[in-house]
Design a protein around this motif. Structure first.
Motif, short mmCIF file in Angstrom:
data_model
loop_
_atom_site.label_atom_id
_atom_site.label_comp_id
_atom_site.label_asym_id
_atom_site.label_seq_id
_atom_site.Cartn_x
_atom_site.Cartn_y
_atom_site.Cartn_z
N GLU A 100 0.80 -1.23 0.00
CA GLU A 100 0.00 0.00 0.00
C GLU A 100 0.84 1.28 0.00
OE1 GLU A 100 -3.45 2.21 2.71
OE2 GLU A 100 -3.00 0.09 3.01
N PRO A 101 1.85 1.42 0.87
CA PRO A 101 2.63 2.68 0.85
C PRO A 101 3.32 2.92 -0.49
CG PRO A 101 3.06 1.43 2.86
CD PRO A 101 2.31 0.52 1.94
N ARG A 102 3.75 1.84 -1.13
CA ARG A 102 4.44 1.98 -2.42
C ARG A 102 3.48 2.47 -3.50
NH1 ARG A 102 6.81 3.66 -5.61
NH2 ARG A 102 8.50 2.89 -6.95
N LEU A 103 2.25 1.99 -3.47
CA LEU A 103 1.26 2.45 -4.44
C LEU A 103 0.97 3.95 -4.26
CD1 LEU A 103 -1.40 -0.42 -4.65
CD2 LEU A 103 0.63 -0.03 -6.07
N LYS A 104 0.95 4.40 -3.02
CA LYS A 104 0.68 5.81 -2.75
C LYS A 104 1.79 6.72 -3.25
CE LYS A 104 -2.24 5.09 1.33
NZ LYS A 104 -2.38 5.29 2.81
N GLU A 105 2.98 6.15 -3.49
CA GLU A 105 4.13 6.95 -3.93
C GLU A 105 4.27 7.00 -5.45
OE1 GLU A 105 7.34 4.97 -2.08
OE2 GLU A 105 6.95 5.75 -0.08
N VAL A 106 3.49 6.20 -6.16
CA VAL A 106 3.69 6.06 -7.61
C VAL A 106 3.57 7.39 -8.34
CG1 VAL A 106 2.72 5.07 -9.73
CG2 VAL A 106 2.99 3.64 -7.71
N VAL A 132 9.25 4.13 -12.93
CA VAL A 132 9.02 2.98 -13.84
C VAL A 132 8.66 1.74 -13.03
CG1 VAL A 132 10.10 1.44 -15.52
CG2 VAL A 132 10.53 3.91 -15.64
N GLY A 133 9.40 1.50 -11.95
CA GLY A 133 9.11 0.34 -11.10
C GLY A 133 7.73 0.42 -10.49
N GLY A 134 7.33 1.63 -10.09
CA GLY A 134 6.01 1.81 -9.50
C GLY A 134 4.89 1.50 -10.47
N ILE A 135 5.06 1.87 -11.73
CA ILE A 135 4.03 1.58 -12.75
C ILE A 135 3.94 0.08 -12.99
CG2 ILE A 135 3.43 1.85 -15.18
CD1 ILE A 135 2.81 4.30 -13.55
N TYR A 136 5.08 -0.60 -13.01
CA TYR A 136 5.06 -2.06 -13.18
C TYR A 136 4.36 -2.73 -11.99
CZ TYR A 136 7.97 -2.62 -17.35
OH TYR A 136 8.44 -2.62 -18.65
N LEU A 137 4.64 -2.25 -10.79
CA LEU A 137 3.99 -2.81 -9.60
C LEU A 137 2.49 -2.55 -9.65
CD1 LEU A 137 4.22 -4.19 -6.84
CD2 LEU A 137 4.63 -1.93 -5.84
N LEU A 138 2.11 -1.35 -10.05
CA LEU A 138 0.70 -0.99 -10.14
C LEU A 138 -0.04 -1.90 -11.13
CD1 LEU A 138 -1.47 1.04 -9.23
CD2 LEU A 138 -0.74 2.54 -11.11
N ALA A 139 0.59 -2.18 -12.26
CA ALA A 139 -0.03 -3.06 -13.25
C ALA A 139 -0.17 -4.48 -12.72
CB ALA A 139 0.80 -3.06 -14.54
N ASP A 143 -3.74 -6.89 -11.87
CA ASP A 143 -4.02 -8.27 -12.25
C ASP A 143 -4.26 -9.17 -11.04
OD1 ASP A 143 -3.65 -7.51 -14.90
OD2 ASP A 143 -1.52 -8.08 -14.91
N CYS A 144 -3.79 -8.75 -9.88
CA CYS A 144 -3.87 -9.60 -8.68
C CYS A 144 -4.78 -9.02 -7.60
CB CYS A 144 -2.47 -9.81 -8.08
SG CYS A 144 -1.26 -10.50 -9.22
N ARG A 145 -5.52 -7.96 -7.90
CA ARG A 145 -6.23 -7.25 -6.84
C ARG A 145 -7.33 -8.07 -6.18
NH1 ARG A 145 -7.82 -5.06 -11.71
NH2 ARG A 145 -10.05 -4.90 -12.17
N ASP A 146 -7.82 -9.13 -6.84
CA ASP A 146 -8.84 -9.98 -6.22
C ASP A 146 -8.30 -10.71 -5.00
OD1 ASP A 146 -10.65 -9.19 -8.11
OD2 ASP A 146 -10.47 -10.98 -9.35
N SER A 147 -6.98 -10.85 -4.92
CA SER A 147 -6.36 -11.56 -3.80
C SER A 147 -5.75 -10.60 -2.78
CB SER A 147 -5.28 -12.52 -4.31
OG SER A 147 -5.82 -13.45 -5.21
N LEU A 148 -6.04 -9.31 -2.92
CA LEU A 148 -5.46 -8.31 -2.03
C LEU A 148 -6.56 -7.44 -1.42
CD1 LEU A 148 -2.56 -7.22 -4.41
CD2 LEU A 148 -2.32 -8.63 -2.36
N ASN A 151 -8.22 -2.27 -2.89
CA ASN A 151 -9.07 -1.72 -3.94
C ASN A 151 -9.08 -0.20 -3.99
OD1 ASN A 151 -9.83 -4.12 -5.11
ND2 ASN A 151 -11.63 -4.38 -3.83
N THR A 152 -9.30 0.46 -2.85
CA THR A 152 -9.40 1.92 -2.82
C THR A 152 -8.09 2.58 -3.22
OG1 THR A 152 -11.08 1.79 -1.07
CG2 THR A 152 -9.98 3.91 -1.39
N VAL A 153 -7.00 2.12 -2.61
CA VAL A 153 -5.68 2.70 -2.91
C VAL A 153 -5.30 2.43 -4.36
CG1 VAL A 153 -3.23 2.63 -2.34
CG2 VAL A 153 -4.94 2.48 -0.52
N TYR A 154 -5.58 1.22 -4.82
CA TYR A 154 -5.26 0.87 -6.20
C TYR A 154 -6.03 1.74 -7.19
CZ TYR A 154 -6.17 -1.32 -10.66
OH TYR A 154 -6.36 -1.52 -12.00
N GLU A 155 -7.34 1.88 -6.99
CA GLU A 155 -8.17 2.65 -7.91
C GLU A 155 -7.67 4.09 -8.01
OE1 GLU A 155 -10.39 1.68 -9.91
OE2 GLU A 155 -10.96 -0.31 -9.20
N GLN A 156 -7.32 4.67 -6.88
CA GLN A 156 -6.84 6.05 -6.87
C GLN A 156 -5.51 6.18 -7.60
OE1 GLN A 156 -6.33 7.68 -2.94
NE2 GLN A 156 -6.07 9.77 -3.67
#
Length: 219
Positions: A100-106, A132-139, A143-148, A151-156
């Motif tokens: 989660e913290p890494r997604l917030k930094e993308v 670049v690494g953050g975009i790869y992680l976000l992608a 693909d894996c968000r059903d197992s995590l 949702n809110t942090v990812y969508e934003q």
């Protein structure tokens, strides 16, 4: 096994029912435990997530974790109070809390990597690598968000990164047309095209590459 779902489906067929109780009654409980243990074993790859972490390794671990979790929860019905579901829930929370913290930094990393200094421009290669690494992680999270539980942090992050990329693509393409020999602009343009391929599509990235080639020919 590359596709653990095949093992779980085979166990269901042998046991005659898609429930944890039936699979264990058929003597195949160790298979469930092995999948849970393997999912838990992925935790070691999420201990250090930062700008210099091995994003490729983390993404592969996340994809593996997703396959294992979906193989279990997507096909088996677990009884209330199951130890397996309790362990999976704890693992899911741990993985989500680490990512989660890494997604917030993308988006912040992206904007800082693309920031141009008017008087003495300098390329921030560390931020560029982090973006670049953050975009790869976000992608991968997409693909894996059903197992995590992200949702809110990812969508934003997904929405804002798309908007930011569009702005930086347009800006750097214009700067490249004005001065196609500027090394910093070239590096930033290469980076945003690479990120566009991951965030949007390979077709969109190919369109950007053709636009860049056209600008080079005109100059």
């Amino acid at each position: 096994m590359a596709q653990p779902t095949k093992l779980i489906l085979a166990a269901i067929k042998v046991s005659g029912a898609a429930t944890e109780v039936s699979v264990r009654r058929a003597g195949l409980g160790p298979l469930i435990d092995a999948c849970v243990s393997h999912a838990q074993n992925q935790l070691r790859f999420f201990q250090a997530i930062g700008p210099f972490a091995d994003i490729d390794l983390i993404c592969r671990a996340l994809e593996r974790f997703h396959k294992l979790v979906r193989a279990l929860t997507g096909y088996l019905e677990f009884s209330r109070g199951s130890q397996a579901t309790a362990v999976l829930s704890a693992i899911t929370k741990h993985v989500s809390d680490r990512i989660e913290p890494r997604l917030k930094e993308v988006v912040t990393d992206l904007n800082q990597a693309m920031r141009r200094r008017e008087n003495s421009d300098r390329l921030d290669t560390d931020k560029l690598l982090a973006a670049v690494g953050g975009i790869y992680l976000l992608a991968t999270v997409r693909d894996c968000r059903d197992s995590l539980a992200l949702n809110t942090v990812y969508e934003q992050a997904w929405h804002q990164s798309g908007q930011a990329l569009e702005i930086h693509i347009q800006r750097n393409m214009e700067l490249f047309k004005e001065n196609p020999d500027d090394a910093n602009t070239i590096a930033r343009l290469d980076a945003v095209i690479q990120m566009a391929q991951v965030r949007f599509s390979p077709e969109y990235a190919e369109t950007l590459k053709r636009a860049r080639q056209a600008a080079e020919r005109r100059n």
